[in-house]
Every structure is written in structure tokens, then in C-alpha cells.
Write an enzyme that holds these catalytic residues in place. Structure first.
Site, PDB file in Angstrom:
ATOM      1  N   ASP A 149       0.824  -1.205   0.000  1.00 45.42           N
ATOM      2  CA  ASP A 149       0.000   0.000   0.000  1.00 45.42           C
ATOM      3  C   ASP A 149       0.861   1.259   0.000  1.00 45.42           C
ATOM      4  O   ASP A 149       1.580   1.525   0.961  1.00 45.42           O
ATOM      5  CB  ASP A 149      -0.905  -0.025   1.238  1.00 45.42           C
ATOM      6  CG  ASP A 149      -1.927   1.100   1.257  1.00 45.42           C
ATOM      7  OD1 ASP A 149      -2.045   1.818   0.248  1.00 45.42           O
ATOM      8  OD2 ASP A 149      -2.607   1.252   2.285  1.00 45.42           O
ATOM      9  N   ASP A 345      -2.331   6.220  -6.221  1.00 49.71           N
ATOM     10  CA  ASP A 345      -2.574   5.340  -5.076  1.00 49.71           C
ATOM     11  C   ASP A 345      -2.716   3.896  -5.543  1.00 49.71           C
ATOM     12  O   ASP A 345      -3.457   3.606  -6.489  1.00 49.71           O
ATOM     13  CB  ASP A 345      -3.843   5.797  -4.351  1.00 49.71           C
ATOM     14  CG  ASP A 345      -4.125   4.988  -3.094  1.00 49.71           C
ATOM     15  OD1 ASP A 345      -3.163   4.618  -2.400  1.00 49.71           O
ATOM     16  OD2 ASP A 345      -5.302   4.715  -2.821  1.00 49.71           O
TER      17      ASP A 345
END
Length: 469
Positions: A149, A345
Site C-alpha cells: 500500500d 494510489d
């Protein structure tokens, strides 16, 4: 809709965990890129549907410091239900929750130094948009499947004895008592001081405890150092991790997170002596194939780089310069993208655009898709089309490109343009409307597929190279 855990609740969990700790008296812690014309994809309608078979012949990027990347869902998943895919409503709900979390962090005043319990620390949820890799922890090494992440900093895994409760995971939970290299960190250590800037932090007999809340859950436990193994030749001793003994969230069999964010506690910073703050990944075109997450090494000559903006300290911000549909550059004023800025992202599925930009994109897309049946849309997706009568026919889809500062063009793979949300009866544009022009835009992982996305953090650049996987 689920809402982010409140800081007060997270602080309460820390106190409960401390109580349990004291009570227990334990001190450890679709990638068919054929085109009919230059500016259109021509693909079989059925190729827009997810496959039920994992392509074992998929070529994984051959680099020494490289990990295999697979989607959390689908036939290649190592942790979830191989036949289960999230519904359109679930994707939108979790994406919206993650985006809300991102914006919450961005709205924080970084200069605030009040009581720890008053800090609003929300890390994005990663339930549906995530991709997993396997890394080794401990001595002797045990492998764990973690979601990587770019929106999170702390690498953590669930730990025995799970005093406060843990969520189900496929592998055995990490047991620090069985590792000779595990060490809890003291409250006076630099990592403990650093984590206090990003999470709720407390002490137990001089040992550092952390508490990080997510868009849909939390982790509470010991801050510690442990041996991290990326590959047999890439082993990092005294790597700072979270040993979570009280965890909850929308996970699907994974053991925790691999934090690739921008802080000193994130993996790129902790491994900078070897990898020089450089990593890249390629997300596969479909859940039936694999990609890679690579560290260090040589940068692809095909990569075109755009600067990481200084607008966001917490995330990887990029400057969007424009959008084209079917080879036609849309008339969108540059100020539309600059007002809220844009973040790239790895954990958000869809791309979120300022309303003005989304409206222009949607209108141009619909104009070029007139020969197909437009539906009423579903679960927040618009526009959507009914291809059920075209199952055996090729579908002509206009190409979409995102332009970044420096003349960088990302020609989005066809797998990142439309999403089948209800079989071929409802296939929708895979972009979302921010509902205003002020909020931060998100360049989601669906639109990053098949590109090698290079994060050269040391040089403050993000690059894109075609055909990464």
C-alpha cells in the site's frame, strides 16, 4: 456505509489492550490491446469479463529484488475465495471509504501537537482495491501475504496471542516467541517517536505500543524490530514492524500490510541503504494473471517521469495536465486539476476526477459510444452500457489518456477503461466523479494496469513504462 473509526475509540482500544496485556502478564510483544484505429481499442465483449482460470504462464518481471503480485480476488489469489469477486456496490463503498480516509489525513494540521488521543489519524482502507505479495518475517523465516500500500507507512502483521482479537487469515499468525530476531522497541526509541506522529502511541513498562486506525478497521500492538526477507539475497535485520495483537478490518485472509508510503518508518526509507529509495510495480491486466513489485535496480529506459509534487507530504502527489478521449484532448482548464491536486494510489480501485473533468470525460466518451445501448447506470457508475447482445462481437472503445506534468502520457490499458459491474448487461466507465472541483483527485490502480509504475523517491519522480507485465 461504514465510517472511519474515531480517535477516541482507538484510544479506548489501546487502554483495553493494555488491560488485557497486564491481565495476561505477558511482556512480548483484458489486456488485448488491438486497435481498429490509432485512438480506439477493438476487443471481444467477453474479454471484459473476469476469468475463472489463473494463467500460470504469466511472465513475472525478472529482477533480483522482485516479488510476485496478485489480486486479492480471482483465480490467482493466495488468500481469498478464488471464485469470489466484489460487487460494484462493494467496490464503490470501499473506494469511497478509502478516499474519505485519504482526505481526512490531508485535512490534518501537521503542526498540531496536542494530546495524543486528540489526533485524527486515519489510514486508508484497502479491502477491495488491494494487491498482495509474500514476504518473510522472523528467524527462522516464515512467509506472510501482505497487501502492499503506497498510502500506508507502517508494515505490520497479526501476532499471537491476539489478546484483543484478530481477524481470520489464511496463514498461521506470526508468533514472536518463536523468532530469535524479534525485539520490542522502547518508548525512547526513534521509531517510537516517529510512529507517534502518525498513530496513537502509548507505553507499557517502557515498551512502545502503537494504534493505527483505518478507513474500515484498526491495528493495535507492539512496535518492534524483526528480520524482513524480501528475497533470499535481500534480508534486512532490525526492520521496524507493527506486531498487531488487537486487529479488525475488511481483510480477506491477508496477514497485514506492507507500507510503501513516504515516512521514515515506511519500507522505502528503511531499506534505502540497499534500494536507494526506489521501487516499482506492475499491476496485471486481470485478476487471472500476475504482476510484480520490485525494489532498487536499474530503471526502465522506457519510463517517462513526472515530478512528485510538494503539495502532499503524506502521499505521492502528481500534477495532471490533461485528459484525451479517442485521441481528442478535452478542453479542461489547468486550474481544475491544480485546485485539489492529484494522488497516485495503489489501494484505490477507480480514478476519482474533479467534477468538471469527469463531466468532460463522460460526455466525450458517450459521444464516441453512441452505437451501443446506454443503461441507467448502477451503484454510482455512469455511463454504463448493455453489451449482452454483443457477447460474440468485437467492441470498439475509445482510448483514454491521462497527461502529467513534463509531457508524460499514460495511455490507459483497455482493462482500465471499463468495468463489468453486472456481467455484460452493465459495463461502465471506470472513473468516478468527485462531486466538486476542490477535493483531491485519485489516480487509481485500475488505470495503472500493465504499466511499470516507478517510484524514484530519492529523485522526487514517478515514472510510467508501457508493457510492464
Amino acid at each position: 456505509m461504514a465510517t472511519p473509526t474515531s480517535p477516541a475509540f482507538l484510544l479506548l482500544l489501546l487502554h483495553v489492550f493494555l488491560f488485557l496485556l497486564c491481565s495476561s502478564k505477558k511482556g512480548h510483544a483484458v489486456s488485448a490491446n488491438r486497435t481498429t484505429k490509432n485512438h480506439f481499442h477493438n476487443v471481444p465483449a467477453n474479454s471484459l469479463l473476469p476469468s475463472s482460470v489463473c494463467d500460470q504462464s504469466t511472465k513475472v518481471f525478472n529482477r533480483a529484488s522482485s516479488l510476485k503480485v496478485v489480486s486479492k480476488y480471482g483465480p490467482c489469489s493466495v488468500t481469498g475465495d478464488l471464485k469470489t469477486f466484489p460487487s460494484a456496490a462493494e467496490i464503490v463503498l470501499q473506494d469511497d471509504l478509502r478516499v474519505k480516509s485519504l482526505r481526512t489525513r490531508l485535512s490534518m494540521n501537521s503542526s498540531t501537537t496536542g494530546v495524543l488521543g486528540e489526533k485524527k489519524t486515519t489510514i486508508p482502507s484497502t479491502r477491495y482495491g488491494g494487491y498482495t505479495v509474500a514476504v518473510g518475517l522472523g528467524t527462522p523465516k516464515k512467509d506472510f501475504s501482505l497487501i502492499f500500500d503506497t498510502g500506508s507507512d507502517l508494515t505490520w502483521t497479526q501476532c499471537e496471542p491476539c489478546l484483543g482479537g484478530c481477524f481470520p487469515q489464511k496463514e498461521e499468525k506470526f508468533d514472536p516467541t518463536k523468532s530469535t530476531s524479534y525485539k520490542n522497541l522502547s518508548c525512547l526509541s526513534e521509531p517510537c517517536k516517529s510512529i507517534a506522529k502518525e498513530s496513537i502511541q502509548r507505553c507499557s513498562s517502557g515498551t512502545c505500543l502503537y494504534g493505527v486506525q483505518y478507513g474500515s478497521g484498526y491495528t493495535v500492538g507492539f512496535l518492534a524490530t524483526e528480520t524482513l526477507t524480501i528475497t533470499p539475497s535481500d534480508v534486512f535485520e532490525n526492520f521496524v514492524i507493527g506486531c498487531g495483537e488487537q486487529n479488525d478490518g475488511k481483510f480477506s485472509g491477508e496477514a497485514g500490510l506492507l507500507g510503501l508510503g513516504r515516512s521514515s518508518i515506511a519500507l522505502p526509507s528503511q531499506t534505502s541503504s540497499k534500494y536507494k529509495n526506489l521501487f516499482s510495480y506492475c499491476l496485471p491486466a486481470s485478476s487471472s494473471s500476475a504482476g510484480h513489485l520490485s525494489f532498487g535496480g536499474e530503471v526502465s529506459n522506457a519510463a517517462k517521469f513526472t515530478p512528485i509534487t510538494i503539495k502532499f507530504k503524506e502521499f505521492y502527489g502528481l500534477d495532471v495536465a490533461g485528459i484525451s478521449v479517442g485521441g481528442r484532448k478535452l478542453a479542461i482548464d489547468a486550474s481544475v486539476f491544480k485546485t485539489g491536486g492529484t494522488i497516485i494510489d495503489s489501494g484505490t480501485t477507480l480514478t476519482y476526477l474533479p467534477s468538471t473533468a469527469f463531466s468532460a470525460l463522460s460526455s466525450a466518451f458517450q459521444e464516441m459510444m453512441k452505437k451501443y445501448t446506454l443503461t441507467n447506470g448502477t451503484s454510482g457508475f455512469q455511463p454504463c452500457y448493455d453489451f449482452s447482445k454483443n457477447a460474440n462481437d468485437p467492441i470498439t472503445i475509445p482510448k483514454i489518456s491521462i497527461f502529467f506534468e513534463g509531457g508524460v502520457e499514460v495511455d490507459i490499458d483497455v482493462s482500465g477503461i471499463m468495468l463489468a459491474v453486472n456481467g455484460l448487461k452493465e459495463v461502465c466507465l471506470a472513473f468516478r466523479d468527485n462531486r466538486n472541483d476542490k477535493d483531491v483527485a485519485i489516480f487509481g490502480n485500475l488505470q495503472q494496469k500493465t504499466y511499470e509504475v516507478v517510484y524514484d523517491v530519492a529523485k522526487g519522480m514517478v515514472g510510467f513504462a508501457r508493457g510492464g507485465c
